[in-house]
Design an enzyme around this catalytic site. Structure first.
Site, PDB file in Angstrom:
ATOM      1  N   GLN A  64       0.843  -1.195   0.000  1.00  0.00           N
ATOM      2  CA  GLN A  64       0.000   0.000   0.000  1.00  0.00           C
ATOM      3  C   GLN A  64       0.878   1.246   0.000  1.00  0.00           C
ATOM      4  O   GLN A  64       1.878   1.306   0.711  1.00  0.00           O
ATOM      5  CB  GLN A  64      -0.913   0.012   1.218  1.00  0.00           C
ATOM      6  CG  GLN A  64      -1.906   1.179   1.233  1.00  0.00           C
ATOM      7  CD  GLN A  64      -2.746   1.197   2.489  1.00  0.00           C
ATOM      8  OE1 GLN A  64      -2.279   1.594   3.543  1.00  0.00           O
ATOM      9  NE2 GLN A  64      -4.002   0.760   2.376  1.00  0.00           N
ATOM     10  N   CYS A  94      -6.296   6.819   5.509  1.00  0.00           N
ATOM     11  CA  CYS A  94      -5.622   7.045   6.799  1.00  0.00           C
ATOM     12  C   CYS A  94      -6.227   8.261   7.497  1.00  0.00           C
ATOM     13  O   CYS A  94      -6.263   9.355   6.937  1.00  0.00           O
ATOM     14  CB  CYS A  94      -4.125   7.248   6.592  1.00  0.00           C
ATOM     15  SG  CYS A  94      -3.241   7.473   8.162  1.00  0.00           S
ATOM     16  N   LYS A 133      -8.066   1.997  -1.166  1.00  0.00           N
ATOM     17  CA  LYS A 133      -8.688   1.864   0.157  1.00  0.00           C
ATOM     18  C   LYS A 133      -9.094   3.252   0.619  1.00  0.00           C
ATOM     19  O   LYS A 133      -8.260   4.153   0.696  1.00  0.00           O
ATOM     20  CB  LYS A 133      -7.734   1.221   1.163  1.00  0.00           C
ATOM     21  CG  LYS A 133      -8.405   0.872   2.490  1.00  0.00           C
ATOM     22  CD  LYS A 133      -7.462   0.098   3.398  1.00  0.00           C
ATOM     23  CE  LYS A 133      -8.188  -0.430   4.635  1.00  0.00           C
ATOM     24  NZ  LYS A 133      -8.728   0.642   5.484  1.00  0.00           N
ATOM     25  N   HIS A 162     -13.969   1.694   4.146  1.00  0.00           N
ATOM     26  CA  HIS A 162     -14.217   1.718   5.591  1.00  0.00           C
ATOM     27  C   HIS A 162     -15.297   2.779   5.818  1.00  0.00           C
ATOM     28  O   HIS A 162     -15.036   3.963   5.622  1.00  0.00           O
ATOM     29  CB  HIS A 162     -12.929   2.095   6.328  1.00  0.00           C
ATOM     30  CG  HIS A 162     -13.073   2.084   7.822  1.00  0.00           C
ATOM     31  ND1 HIS A 162     -12.230   1.381   8.643  1.00  0.00           N
ATOM     32  CD2 HIS A 162     -13.960   2.689   8.654  1.00  0.00           C
ATOM     33  CE1 HIS A 162     -12.585   1.552   9.900  1.00  0.00           C
ATOM     34  NE2 HIS A 162     -13.639   2.348   9.928  1.00  0.00           N
ATOM     35  N   GLY A 218      -9.489  -6.358  10.431  1.00  0.00           N
ATOM     36  CA  GLY A 218      -8.370  -5.607  10.973  1.00  0.00           C
ATOM     37  C   GLY A 218      -8.226  -5.784  12.465  1.00  0.00           C
ATOM     38  O   GLY A 218      -7.727  -6.796  12.945  1.00  0.00           O
ATOM     39  N   ARG A 219      -8.705  -4.803  13.224  1.00  0.00           N
ATOM     40  CA  ARG A 219      -8.538  -4.833  14.668  1.00  0.00           C
ATOM     41  C   ARG A 219      -9.179  -6.063  15.303  1.00  0.00           C
ATOM     42  O   ARG A 219      -8.641  -6.616  16.273  1.00  0.00           O
ATOM     43  CB  ARG A 219      -9.120  -3.555  15.279  1.00  0.00           C
ATOM     44  CG  ARG A 219      -8.353  -2.283  14.904  1.00  0.00           C
ATOM     45  CD  ARG A 219      -9.044  -1.026  15.393  1.00  0.00           C
ATOM     46  NE  ARG A 219     -10.329  -0.833  14.737  1.00  0.00           N
ATOM     47  CZ  ARG A 219     -11.302  -0.062  15.213  1.00  0.00           C
ATOM     48  NH1 ARG A 219     -11.132   0.573  16.354  1.00  0.00           N
ATOM     49  NH2 ARG A 219     -12.436   0.078  14.553  1.00  0.00           N
TER      50      ARG A 219
END
Length: 322
Positions: A64, A94, A133, A162, A218-219
């Site tokens: 990425q 981000c 993304k 997201h 992810g998390r």
């Protein structure tokens, strides 16, 4: 169903990816944490240390890039293609202010014309495939409305969304209504990313968005490395959980010991992981507090070894994995 490991900077690096792939199943590929484009044409090997092909053979990896400059993006992206990577992901999500204030990551989302110009320039001379993304916007979920036509104009492999805004960071709820509104407008395959931490969550999302077949974890996966397997088998019942987690934990320490310059750095990284691991323990807050107070790697290992020893821990409600 296709499952992707999300890029979490400081967590899902090559050490984590390799340890995960050796001890757990269910993930089909990973998007690596971003590398930032740099000025000039010389890219130092240290800048791409996380993406050395010989060290990334356990799990398919997509690099990425974080960038808002087409020339710098192209230089880095084509270098990665020359290293053997066929797909490059552009980070437009981000949320961190230090990144966003430089109009990188989610900080570029309010400027669709600039995104348009970069895509036009990059895809004219790029040798590989590009995916994106993104978030719904920097300040408002409505920003995605101006971005969809831009994305649709270009031969992008897939769009990972997201469904939060950048200013939300990771707080508040994902905006499933806004995600659902933009989903049918995108001509590219869409990957959902955000707050998938239980089997039931993915089932609910899959029922709500049947056109989505690829999901990014992810998390939730860092906290519970069994999550992808649980999704695959459709049941939380997995044998030898304690021993497998303990072996994975030891593999992380071994990997970071080889990668970092001293035990203090290894301890700091493992403390970071316990910010996630502790969520899966009944008495996680107490465990995390004790780990954060540890100042020596040897003492940390003694405590965690006892915590994860099935002969000691199995059946104890203060540290039983859920």
């Amino acid at each position: 169903m296709h499952l992707i490991l999300a890029p979490l900077r400081g967590f899902t690096d090559v050490v984590f990816r390799n340890a995960f792939a050796r001890h757990f199943n269910g993930i089909d590929e990973a998007v690596a944490p971003f590398v930032t484009s740099t000025k000039g044409r010389r890219i130092k090997p240290s800048h791409l240390a996380d993406l050395v092909q010989a060290e990334n053979s356990h799990l398919p990896v997509v690099p990425q890039i974080l960038s808002n400059n087409s020339a710098e993006f192209l230089c880095l992206a084509n270098t990665l293609v020359d290293l053997g990577y066929g797909e490059i992901n552009w980070n437009l999500g981000c949320p961190y202010p230090m990144v966003a204030k430089k109009k990188r990551g989610s900080g570029l989302l309010p400027f669709p014309d600039e995104i348009d110009r970069l895509l036009e320039r990059v895809l004219r001379d790029f040798a590989g495939q590009l995916s994106i993304k993104t978030r719904l916007g920097r300040y408002s979920a409505d920003e995605i409305n101006a971005l969809v036509p831009v994305f649709n104009r270009y031969p992008v492999k897939r769009i990972i969304i997201h469904p939060r805004t950048g200013v939300q960071m990771y707080t508040g709820s994902v905006d499933l209504a806004a995600f659902g509104r933009c989903l049918p407008k995108l001509v590219h395959p869409v990957v959902y990313n955000g707050d998938i931490n239980r089997l039931e969550t993915l089932r609910s999302l899959s029922d709500r968005f049947p056109s989505v077949s690829t999901w990014m974890l992810g998390r939730g996966l860092v906290a519970n490395p069994f999550l992808a397997e649980t999704i695959r088998i459709g049941s939380p019942q997995i044998e030898n959980r304690w021993q497998r987690f303990a072996d994975f934990h030891d593999a992380l320490i071994d990997g970071y010991t080889r990668r970092f310059s001293g035990p203090g750095h290894v301890l700091a990284r493992m403390k970071g992981f316990w910010g996630y691991f502790a969520d899966e323990f009944v008495d996680g807050r107490r465990i995390l507090k004790k780990i954060r107070k540890t100042t020596r790697l040897e003492n940390y290992r003694v405590f965690v070894d006892g915590l994860l020893d099935p002969r000691v821990s199995q059946g104890k409600t203060d540290c039983e994995r859920l």
